[in-house]
Design a protein around this motif. Structure first.
Motif, short mmCIF file in Angstrom:
data_model
loop_
_atom_site.label_atom_id
_atom_site.label_comp_id
_atom_site.label_asym_id
_atom_site.label_seq_id
_atom_site.Cartn_x
_atom_site.Cartn_y
_atom_site.Cartn_z
N LYS A 46 32.86 -12.13 68.66
CA LYS A 46 32.29 -13.41 69.36
C LYS A 46 31.93 -12.65 70.82
O LYS A 46 32.25 -13.33 71.76
N ALA A 48 29.05 -12.09 72.89
CA ALA A 48 27.42 -12.54 73.25
C ALA A 48 26.81 -11.19 74.17
O ALA A 48 25.70 -11.04 73.64
N HIS A 52 23.48 -9.37 72.89
CA HIS A 52 22.20 -9.07 73.88
C HIS A 52 21.90 -7.79 73.93
O HIS A 52 20.66 -7.57 73.74
N SER A 79 18.64 -13.81 73.42
CA SER A 79 19.07 -14.75 74.18
C SER A 79 20.03 -15.76 73.42
O SER A 79 20.24 -16.87 73.78
N PHE A 80 20.37 -15.15 72.44
CA PHE A 80 21.58 -15.83 71.60
C PHE A 80 22.62 -16.36 72.58
O PHE A 80 23.45 -15.75 73.38
N ASP A 81 23.16 -17.64 72.38
CA ASP A 81 24.31 -18.30 73.00
C ASP A 81 24.97 -19.12 72.15
O ASP A 81 25.45 -20.09 72.85
#
Length: 113
Positions: A46, A48, A52, A79-81
């Motif tokens: 996990k 992020a 990125h 831009s995954f969040d």
């Protein structure tokens, strides 16, 4: 967006020569796989930031090779969040498919020259 940005791919072939471009195309799956491993590790932990960075590297590879759809998919992942579950894994699976389809299309384009 096209799988291959034809005008840019043609420019690349003219600048480097078809043989050199074919060598780069054939290296693309292994280069992608290195980043994919990082993506899967980041998904598992996990992280992020790591997602990125790997997505950014994939986007750069794709743009350098005129792989339009792959670059756009990597940009979306960059831009995954969100959720680290199935939605993330689905985005990675989409990248897998795009890499395979893109390499096949580039090889076919080069064979037709």
């Amino acid at each position: 967006m096209e799988l291959i940005e034809t005008a840019r791919f043609d420019e690349l072939c003219q600048a480097l020569g078809a043989e050199q471009v074919l060598m780069l195309v054939n290296l693309l799956p292994a280069s992608y796989e290195e980043e994919r491993v990082r993506l899967m590790e980041a998904a598992g932990s996990k992280d992020a930031g790591a997602i990125h960075r790997s997505a950014h590297a994939i986007k750069g590879m794709a743009r350098n090779m005129a792989a339009g759809q792959l670059a756009e998919a990597a940009l979306a992942l960059e831009s995954f969040d969100g959720d680290f579950g199935d939605p993330l894994l689905a985005q990675i699976a989409m990248l897998d498919l795009l890499v395979s389809d893109t390499v096949a299309a580039m090889q076919a384009s080069l064979a037709a020259r």
